[in-house]
Motif scaffolding. Structure first.
Motif, mmCIF file in Angstrom:
data_model
loop_
_atom_site.group_PDB
_atom_site.id
_atom_site.type_symbol
_atom_site.label_atom_id
_atom_site.label_comp_id
_atom_site.label_asym_id
_atom_site.label_seq_id
_atom_site.Cartn_x
_atom_site.Cartn_y
_atom_site.Cartn_z
ATOM 1 N N ASN A 238 58.280 -16.155 65.169
ATOM 2 C CA ASN A 238 57.882 -14.753 65.129
ATOM 3 C C ASN A 238 57.543 -14.372 63.695
ATOM 4 O O ASN A 238 58.372 -14.530 62.794
ATOM 5 C CB ASN A 238 59.027 -13.868 65.624
ATOM 6 C CG ASN A 238 58.573 -12.925 66.715
ATOM 7 O OD1 ASN A 238 57.391 -12.648 66.840
ATOM 8 N ND2 ASN A 238 59.514 -12.415 67.493
ATOM 9 N N THR B 164 53.124 -7.889 64.814
ATOM 10 C CA THR B 164 53.885 -9.113 65.031
ATOM 11 C C THR B 164 53.010 -10.157 65.713
ATOM 12 O O THR B 164 52.223 -9.827 66.614
ATOM 13 C CB THR B 164 55.136 -8.846 65.877
ATOM 14 O OG1 THR B 164 55.981 -7.907 65.190
ATOM 15 C CG2 THR B 164 55.924 -10.122 66.111
ATOM 16 N N THR C 41 56.178 -11.149 61.363
ATOM 17 C CA THR C 41 55.938 -9.707 61.366
ATOM 18 C C THR C 41 55.458 -9.265 59.990
ATOM 19 O O THR C 41 56.044 -9.632 58.975
ATOM 20 C CB THR C 41 57.213 -8.930 61.741
ATOM 21 O OG1 THR C 41 57.640 -9.324 63.048
ATOM 22 C CG2 THR C 41 56.959 -7.431 61.729
ATOM 23 N N GLU D 75 53.466 -1.743 61.565
ATOM 24 C CA GLU D 75 53.740 -3.168 61.574
ATOM 25 C C GLU D 75 52.998 -3.867 62.703
ATOM 26 O O GLU D 75 52.571 -3.246 63.678
ATOM 27 C CB GLU D 75 55.234 -3.442 61.689
ATOM 28 C CG GLU D 75 55.854 -3.004 62.992
ATOM 29 C CD GLU D 75 57.337 -3.329 63.058
ATOM 30 O OE1 GLU D 75 57.741 -3.974 64.061
ATOM 31 O OE2 GLU D 75 58.079 -2.954 62.123
#
Length: 331
Positions: A278, A295, A280, A293
């Motif tokens: 992951n 991701t 971000t 943000e």
């Protein structure tokens, strides 16, 4: 005893010659230069810069800073906060040899003055009241900078002085720019300026924007062990002007042989196949209370590749090859 001219020529390799050069000063064509100062350089505070050199006798020093030249081996400078980095150049000149040497350094300037939205909202409230507050990080409150006396506060929008109206007012000794009702025409890049006597500092800017920041991560969805992959955080806000960018790994830190984060760019060489990572990217303006943000889920696929495994494969291939040759010889 007869002494020839050759006997009087100094030997540059002798310790005596080295000592004489050290005492008298090396020629400026071979001189070393160094620009030094103590502590951080902060807008609104004076800093004394020193130019040191191995040119010791009858040396003339000249500073070049923001298009101005100053004579002397020291320079006292109070930045105004307009630039975050400044190029500083020092030149030493030896009138006896007519030789000059220069050195340049890039200085980072901290600016404690900034504009903060109040109340802090991620989405600006159209047709509602809003305050922009001029703050100094060294004071810790809304009363203004602690190191300023009888300061004059001015406000600018997109580089032009703000025009007051029934909708836009100045409060708290001009430290607050108050909007009675926000209009789309109020959008722009706001800065506050504080001046007192000969001192002037202009703040970091705040972008009053009614559109949410667009943010995304470019890069591959699938990566391979031992292969470098690059990712870029794309934002609609201007990085290091109205937002800063940082990377986060909420599902665990990326495992691999290489990881680099440089601003909005991330480089990663994974090492373990069959895993997911992951990634971000966060764009933020902490003073304004705004953030956005994105991701991205990345899959690591393929077989692991490392130096030890390559050695093992090469060793196995050598064993197989030797066994094959042995079988051929016996047959």
């Amino acid at each position: 005893m007869k002494i020839s001219v050759e006997d009087m020529t100094p030997d540059w390799r002798s310790p005596l010659f080295v000592l004489l050069v050290a005492l008298m000063g090396a020629p400026c064509s071979q001189a070393w230069l160094q620009i030094t100062w103590t502590g951080d350089i902060t807008a609104g505070f004076s800093t004394t810069l020193t130019c040191s050199s191995s040119c010791l006798q009858n040396c003339n020093y000249t500073w070049s800073l923001k298009g101005q030249n100053v004579i002397g081996n020291t320079l006292t400078w109070t930045p105004d906060g307009v630039e975050s980095t400044v190029e500083i150049r020092c030149t030493v000149f030896n009138p006896e040899t007519s030789v000059s040497t220069s050195t340049t350094t890039i200085a980072d300037v901290n600016n404690p003055l900034f504009v903060q939205i109040r109340p802090p909202n991620t989405v600006l409230p159209l047709n509602k009241s809003l305050d922009l507050v001029c703050r100094d990080a060294t004071s810790g409150d809304l009363s203004g900078p602690s190191n300023w006396m009888n300061q004059v506060v001015s406000w600018y929008k997109d580089g032009q002085r703000v025009t007051l109206s029934e909708n836009i007012q100045l409060l708290q000794n001009n430290l607050t720019l108050h909007f009675n009702s926000l209009l789309p025409s109020d959008a722009g890049f706001y800065q506050c300026e504080m001046s007192a006597e000969q001192l002037r500092v202009i703040s970091l800017g705040y972008l009053l924007n009614f559109d949410p920041w667009n943010i995304s991560i470019s890069g591959p969805d699938t990566v391979f062990p031992g292969r470098l992959s690059k990712f870029t955080c794309l934002t609609s806000c201007t990085i290091n002007v109205d937002c800063t960018v940082k990377w986060q790994f909420r599902g665990g830190f990326p495992l691999g042989t290489y990881l680099s984060m440089n601003g909005n760019e991330l480089s990663w060489t994974p090492s373990i196949p069959g895993t997911f990572q992951n990634i971000t990217c966060v764009a933020e303006n902490a003073a304004a209370g705004r953030s956005a943000e994105a991701t991205k889920m990345v899959e690591v696929t393929g077989v692991p590749v490392s130096g030890s495994e390559l050695v093992q494969l090469n060793g196995l291939f050598a064993v197989i090859l030797s066994l094959g040759l042995l079988i051929l010889v016996e047959s």
